[in-house]
Design a protein around this motif. Structure first.
Motif, mmCIF file in Angstrom:
data_model
loop_
_atom_site.group_PDB
_atom_site.id
_atom_site.type_symbol
_atom_site.label_atom_id
_atom_site.label_comp_id
_atom_site.label_asym_id
_atom_site.label_seq_id
_atom_site.Cartn_x
_atom_site.Cartn_y
_atom_site.Cartn_z
ATOM 1 N N ALA A 102 -33.843 -23.112 -55.600
ATOM 2 C CA ALA A 102 -33.648 -22.158 -54.500
ATOM 3 C C ALA A 102 -32.212 -21.644 -54.423
ATOM 4 C CB ALA A 102 -34.052 -22.807 -53.178
ATOM 5 N N PHE B 266 -36.393 -16.965 -59.939
ATOM 6 C CA PHE B 266 -35.328 -17.690 -59.250
ATOM 7 C C PHE B 266 -34.046 -17.718 -60.079
ATOM 8 C CE2 PHE B 266 -39.345 -19.042 -57.689
ATOM 9 C CZ PHE B 266 -39.148 -19.132 -56.321
ATOM 10 N N HIS C 103 -33.287 -19.360 -50.782
ATOM 11 C CA HIS C 103 -33.456 -18.472 -51.942
ATOM 12 C C HIS C 103 -33.030 -17.038 -51.602
ATOM 13 C CE1 HIS C 103 -35.138 -16.330 -55.257
ATOM 14 N NE2 HIS C 103 -36.116 -15.818 -54.540
ATOM 15 N N ASP D 86 -37.301 -20.977 -48.973
ATOM 16 C CA ASP D 86 -37.316 -19.536 -49.229
ATOM 17 C C ASP D 86 -36.133 -18.836 -48.560
ATOM 18 O OD1 ASP D 86 -38.769 -17.392 -50.531
ATOM 19 O OD2 ASP D 86 -39.005 -16.597 -48.511
#
Ligand code: 1AE
Length: 409
Positions: free
Chosen positions: A288, A116, A245, A242
């Motif tokens: 994220a 990340f 992200h 997600d």
């Protein structure tokens, strides 16, 4: 702990053996069963087994509901892929429905974290884009935009920009429609921003709301950016971390992303269930890749307890994380009379954010922005708002105080 992600839970139960409960979580969410396994199989499965790290029991005062334990469980990284959905389903998937259990915190391993990159801009990057390094930022929310035509929208944007705000964000309930779709909206609003900057001498970021089916979001973001969009707003919890992200780590989406907390109230307010606000709106948002994170403040119309608010701030700014810091944006029902409290609690690394507090100003939205800027300046100078408002040239602040008052503490 190497190769392990650790979850901290609070479990309320008047009678439970918390040691057994902890082990049942550690085993149940990893290998399924343990004591029944033959030794040879145990040797193979050992690396997948969750571990109870600590159990801190609070016996309470004997009244029903007062007994609980803080339980820490470590989960081997090899059990899940390096993405937030896999992590959350592992540590709190089925467990979230199994009794009075609340997920308080998560500590991810270095290996997990390395997947990340975090916020692309963060606080420093957003400040750099705006050229503002010496004061809290000011954001205005585009309000009552449903049912407006492009012309009305442009005028509303222009008035907000004229007030000296640093950012303008779409309302989170503004979705795609024929009249003011993202492409047309960005074009006219960025032109209004340009016109306003001739008067204010300021730069401005417009966080345009990214909406629609998940599969089209990145394309929509690229379209908005090609029309001149210089920031995005995103309803993270309705899509999932997600998706944030993916957007934040997309090299073509090279503008800051502001995370809206819509739906967060379905997760954090219960003392017995759900996910703590600091994890939900702090740590996971930063992981994220949110550059700015909105959340209810302790002072306005939608109120979050101060301790939880400060915990979100700590998570967004925590120097122990290698990721860039995310801007805290305490929001909802904010007016100029609350600025001294916001600066007292958040310091200078904060975005003061208001919709009604800008648009509802008795002298109009431009005056609303000016009143906020005057309140910020006064607070930085250590001058009380009533005293600052009595000086000439600060009639916008005086009018705001008359309308909303000043909160002392
Ligand atoms: C916590 C989110 C606040 C928000 O999005 C919003 O629209 C606030 O509006 P006002 O400032 O309460 O009018």
């Amino acid at each position: 702990m190497p190769g392990m992600c650790t979850a901290l839970y609070q479990v309320h139960d008047d009678k439970a053996d918390f040691s057994k409960k902890a082990d049942s979580i550690a085993v149940g969410l990893t290998v399924g069963s343990w004591t029944e396994l033959p030794d040879a199989r145990k040797a193979e499965m050992e690396k997948h087994l969750g571990r109870t790290v600590s159990i801190d029991v609070h016996e309470g005062d004997g009244t029903p509901g007062s007994r609980y334990a803080d339980i820490r469980i470590a989960y081997p990284d090899i059990n899940f892929s390096r993405d937030i959905p896999a992590l959350l389903v592992t540590v709190f998937g089925k467990l979230s429905m199994d009794g009075r259990v609340r997920l308080l915190d998560l500590d991810v391993s270095e290996s997990f974290r390395s997947a990340f990159p975090g916020p692309k801009f963060g606080i420093e990057g957003v400040r750099e884009l705006l050229g503002v390094h010496d004061r809290p930022l000011l954001m205005s929310i585009f309000k009552s935009v449903i049912g407006h035509d492009l012309k009305g929208l442009e005028e509303q944007f222009y008035q907000q920009a004229l007030g000296g705000v640093d950012l303008i964000k779409d309302d989170e309930i503004l979705f795609e429609n024929e009249e003011i779709g993202i492409r047309r909206r960005v074009a006219v609003c960025m032109e209004a921003a340009r016109r306003a900057s001739e008067h204010t001498g300021q730069k401005l970021l417009y966080a345009v709301n990214l909406t629609g089916p998940t599969s089209k979001l990145a394309e929509q973001a690229r379209t908005a950016i090609s029309e001149g969009a210089n920031a995005l707003l995103f309803n993270v919890l309705s899509y999932g971390y997600d998706v944030l992200h993916e957007l934040s780590s997309d090299p073509d989406i090279n503008v800051p992303i502001a995370a809206h907390p819509a739906l967060a109230g379905a997760f954090y307010p219960s003392p017995h269930y759900g996910i703590s606000a600091s994890l939900l709106l702090g740590k996971l948002m930063r992981l994220a890749g949110a550059d700015l994170v909105l959340f209810p403040s302790p002072y306005g119309s939608v109120v979050m307890p101060k301790q939880e608010n400060m915990a979100i701030k700590e998570a967004l700014l925590d120097p122990a994380s290698p990721a860039r810091t995310s801007f805290p944006v305490p929001s909802a029902g904010i007016h100029p009379g609350l600025v001294p409290l916001i600066l007292r609690d958040f310091g200078s690394e904060v975005v003061v954010n208001a919709g009604g507090g800008v648009h509802g100003h008795p002298m109009g939205a431009a005056a609303g922005g000016r009143a906020f800027r005057q309140a910020i300046d006064a607070s930085l100078e250590g001058v009380s708002l009533p005293e600052a408002a009595s000086a000439s040239g600060r009639e916008e602040l005086a009018a705001a105080i008359k309308a909303w008052g000043v909160r002392e503490g």
